[in-house]
Design a protein around this motif. Structure first.
Motif, PDB file in Angstrom:
ATOM      1  N   THR A   1       0.860  -1.188   0.000  1.00 25.37           N
ATOM      2  CA  THR A   1       0.000   0.000   0.000  1.00 25.37           C
ATOM      3  C   THR A   1       0.895   1.236   0.000  1.00 25.37           C
ATOM      4  O   THR A   1       2.059   1.164   0.421  1.00 25.37           O
ATOM      5  CB  THR A   1      -0.853   0.032   1.280  1.00 25.37           C
TER       6      THR A   1
ATOM      7  N   GLU B   1       0.903   3.657   2.033  1.00 22.26           N
ATOM      8  CA  GLU B   1       1.353   3.926   3.420  1.00 22.26           C
ATOM      9  C   GLU B   1       2.584   3.076   3.742  1.00 22.26           C
ATOM     10  O   GLU B   1       3.544   3.532   4.340  1.00 22.26           O
ATOM     11  CB  GLU B   1       0.247   3.585   4.446  1.00 22.26           C
ATOM     12  N   ARG B   2       2.533   1.830   3.339  1.00 18.37           N
ATOM     13  CA  ARG B   2       3.649   0.928   3.616  1.00 18.37           C
ATOM     14  C   ARG B   2       4.896   1.371   2.844  1.00 18.37           C
ATOM     15  O   ARG B   2       6.016   1.354   3.366  1.00 18.37           O
ATOM     16  CB  ARG B   2       3.243  -0.483   3.202  1.00 18.37           C
TER      17      ARG B   2
ATOM     18  N   GLN C   1       7.400   3.989   4.154  1.00 17.93           N
ATOM     19  CA  GLN C   1       8.218   3.729   5.347  1.00 17.93           C
ATOM     20  C   GLN C   1       9.670   3.360   5.042  1.00 17.93           C
ATOM     21  O   GLN C   1      10.499   3.333   5.946  1.00 17.93           O
ATOM     22  CB  GLN C   1       7.609   2.557   6.137  1.00 17.93           C
TER      23      GLN C   1
END
Ligand code: F6R
Length: 609
Positions: free
Chosen positions: A286, A288-289, A292
């Motif tokens: 995703t 969001e992932r 990171q």
């Protein structure tokens, strides 16, 4: 390496085994053998060489006739290729075939020699057979107990197909590290290293896990754990049909697979594009992932590593994240600097390459998140990674990888686009534009395949060369690595790839009239610089073959031959430019008369270090 099959049912076992082995020959082909119960007695036929040699031997001496048996095609590890070292191997009541390596075989052999056992081969496999028979005797003829005891002693990797003389209607199977599936038909059961070996008979199969023992009979295939408890397995269905694993009118699998590339790209990317943008959510990825990760490591072997090289250029250019590309066999022993904030991408067609699998496990131990890009469904790398993108190339049979590389780079692009968007390094409009261009590559590749005659002519210029160089800059350099590997592995002509700008730091001294140079020049920002480097080798007598854009018409002082590519975005040119390089390698090998689909000393799935 090595391929194993097993069968119990109503058909002629030798035919089913030989047919299955023919689909697995890509895994190794220096000897082959089968063992079949004929009138309740195990009959073995085996021979050094290809399956065709075994077939010729059986045509002469008679083939074992019955309805249950096991078979093997070998890539030698312990013991030279010879009749004696060919599988199956026996010990008393036990006959078996093995894919893998037993690391502690010397210690086990000493133990067995001390017990008065004799050995007929130099293989580690015979040690398993003898040990199994030893425990079989000790356990008064209980095969499962003997298997469990033997497993506890074995260190290394194995997939085993086993028959016991006392059980003429059964085949036993187990695995650790090396792959093995159990095929379920109507009134028949199978084992195989890979599902392509049984597709002709059934598409239904179980994935056998380490610590499970399969017992096949005509009626059913039962799976037990090491405590003799029955394990309920999930029945899988292969989505490949038989024709996908056949030549379909092409002279070689490699040529067929080169032509399948447009379709493979579509199958791989289409389900991952939504409203014109990449969507890898079903793969566990995703935005969001993606935000990171500090750093990316791409770890793989051979062609898959070359796909990673293309990935590095594209990710760094678009997403502005630093990418290390590593050869798996180096990465795993180098104490790599991998942290919890890093992403490790493992690329593998087979999903079983021993070094790549070990690199994946090491990365997990070091706390990194892992993403596998894998073609073979249910393979070890696919199962163990945190995130998984399957490439949908279908079965790749030719040992030299072509369509698997193509879809690996297609996935690298999609991933880079999504990463760049997530990290706000490109906006949505740019991401959409790039995604549409990626979707346009299959048509461009089809066009190239329609005009491949020039690659045949170029091949005829190369066959007398002893050695040649591939050069390029940037993405063209990443690509030339793959072109060079393709040529050398199937035509046996030595070749190296070089960054064009690096030549004058030593290697240019090799250039003579005898050394052809294949130059790739598709990147417009580097074009003039590459052409200058090409002129430098041309001026020193090299015959130059240029792979470049249609729009560029080289002067005589640049190239002797040119393969023209359609005009396309620089970033995506590797997907187009690799096609003539694959074809040049293919036709050179054909003209040299080598075994194109099964080049010497190689195997497709490298399950040993
Ligand atoms: C060359 C080739 C090999 C493989 C390498 C990794 O044509 O196919 O270099 O790319 O052995 O194999 P996989 O992708 O199965 O991990």
């Amino acid at each position: 390496m090595c391929g194993i099959v097993g069968y119990v049912g109503k058909r002629d076992a030798a035919d089913v085994l030989m047919d299955g082995l023919s689909k697995l020959e890509y895994r190794g082909y220096d000897s082959a053998g089968i063992a079949v119960f004929e009138n309740e007695v195990i009959k073995v036929a085996k021979s050094k060489g290809r399956l065709a040699d075994l077939q010729a031997k059986m045509d002469q001496d008679g083939k074992p006739s019955g309805h249950a048996g096991i078979g093997h095609t070998r890539w030698a590890t312990h013991g030279e290729p010879s009749d004696r070292n060919s599988h199956p191997h026996g010990g008393g009541n036990v006959t078996l075939v093995h894919n893998g390596i037993i690391e502690n075989y010397k210690k086990l052999k000493e133990f067995l020699l001390a017990k008065g056992r004799n050995f007929e081969s130099d293989t580690d496999t015979e040690v398993i057979a003898q040990l199994l028979d030893y425990y079989y005797e000790e356990n008064h003829g209980n095969p499962i107990e003997a298997i469990v005891k033997t497993l506890k002693e074995l260190e290394g990797s194995y997939a085993l197909g086993v028959v016991f003389a006392d059980f003429p209607d059964r085949v036993f199977a187990l695995r650790k590290e090396s792959p093995l599936i159990v095929g379920i038909g109507e009134g028949e059961s199978f084992i195989a290293s890979d599902v392509t070996a049984i597709l002709q008979y059934t598409k239904n199969y179980y994935l056998l896990e380490p610590g499970e023992i399969a017992v096949l009979s005509k009626q059913e295939a039962k799976v037990y754990d090491l405590h003799y408890q029955k394990v309920e397995k999930e029945l899988k269905t292969a989505d490949w049909d038989v024709s996908a694993a056949e030549k379909g009118g092409y002279e070689h699998y490699m040529l067929k697979e080169i032509h399948e590339q447009p379709e493979s790209i579509k199958k791989t990317i289409t389900p991952r594009i939504e409203n014109g943008l990449p969507n890898l959510e079903e793969c566990g990825i995703t935005p969001e992932r993606l935000m990171q990760f500090n750093k990316i490591h791409i770890v793989a072997c051979g062609t898959a590593m070359h796909a990673g090289m293309v990935g590095k250029y594209v990710i760094e250019k678009l997403a502005k994240i630093s990418v290390n590309v590593d050869i798996a066999s180096e990465f795993r022993y180098r104490e790599p600097l991998v942290s919890e904030k890093d992403l490790v991408i493992i690329i593998s067609q087979s999903g079983e390459t021993a070094d790549s699998l070990a690199a994946l496990r090491l990365s997990k131990q070091l706390g990194a998140k892992t993403l596998a890009i894998v073609n073979a469904k249910g393979s070890s790398i696919a199962r163990e990674a945190d995130m998984l993108i399957y490439t949908h190339a279908g079965p790749e049979i030719a040992v030299a990888s072509t369509k698997a590389y193509m879809v690996q780079i297609a996935v690298m692009y999609l991933f880079a686009f999504e990463l760049a968007l997530a990290n706000k390094k490109i906006d949505e409009a740019e991401c959409r534009r790039l995604t549409a261009l990626l979707q346009g590559t299959p048509d461009q590749i089809s066009k190239i395949l329609e005009h491949k005659e020039m690659t045949q002519m170029i091949a005829s210029e190369l066959i007398t060369a002893d050695s040649l160089l591939y050069i390029g800059r940037g993405l063209d350099y990443a690509l030339s690595m793959e072109g060079s590997l393709k040529l050398k592995e199937i035509s046996y002509i030595h070749s190296e790839s070089y960054a064009a700008g690096e030549l004058k730091h030593g290697t240019i001294s090799l250039i003579t009239e005898e050394m052809p140079v294949i130059a790739v020049a598709t990147q417009q920002n580097l074009f003039d610089k590459t052409i200058s480097n090409i002129k430098e080798v041309k001026a020193r007598g090299a015959k130059v073959i240029l792979v470049s854009r249609d729009s560029y018409q080289p002067e005589k002082d640049v190239a002797d031959f040119k393969f023209g590519l359609p005009e396309y975005e620089d970033l995506l040119m590797p997907m187009l430019a690799v096609v003539p390089l694959q074809l040049i390698a293919y036709y050179t090998a054909v003209l040299k008369g080598t075994d194109v689909d099964k080049p010497r000393n190689l195997a497709k799935s490298v399950t040993v270090e």
